[in-house]
Design a protein around this motif. Structure first.
Motif: not given
Length: 138
Positions: A80-93, A127-138
């Protein structure tokens, strides 16, 4: 028939972009470790057990850490987007920091390839951090 020079540009879902970036960085990790086998003394160290991963626990830890980017390819597609975003940012860093250390500590003639790949891997994980951080919100 209509002549045009424009090519269709389909918007790519952020999940697919993230999965592609994780696949790319995983391949760079694999290439770096493979090419390292060609450096002087590496094969001898593997045969003699004189290397960084010289115990079962070190091998397990390295396997667990390097499994993360490979698994993130799939998880980026299904979570799901919320967990996906967090994991991508954490593991990207996390992987950016690791590869910065590896790249800096590998700066020598025989390991310029490693420094190059570490820099490329840092760009990809940023780039992973960037895309996850800037994930479009609806």
């Amino acid at each position: 028939m209509k002549n045009t020079t424009k090519l269709e540009d389909i918007k790519v879902n952020v999940k697919i972009i993230l999965a592609g970036l994780w696949a790319s960085v995983t391949l760079c990790y694999l290439y770096g470790d493979y090419f390292e086998l060609y450096t002087p003394g590496k094969a001898w160290g593997l045969v003699e057990g004189d290397n960084l991963l010289n115990s079962p626990m070190k091998l397990f830890t390295a396997s667990a850490v390097l499994a993360i980017p490979a698994v993130m390819v799939f998880l980026s597609l299904i979570l799901k987007p919320a967990l996906n975003r967090i994991l991508n940012i954490v593991f990207g860093i996390f992987f950016t920091a690791i590869m910065l250390l590896v790249g800096i500590s590998s700066f020598s003639d025989w390991y310029l390839f490693y420094t190059f790949l570490a820099a490329l891997e840092c760009i990809i994980t940023i780039l992973i951090i960037h895309y996850a951080w800037n994930w479009k919100k609806i």
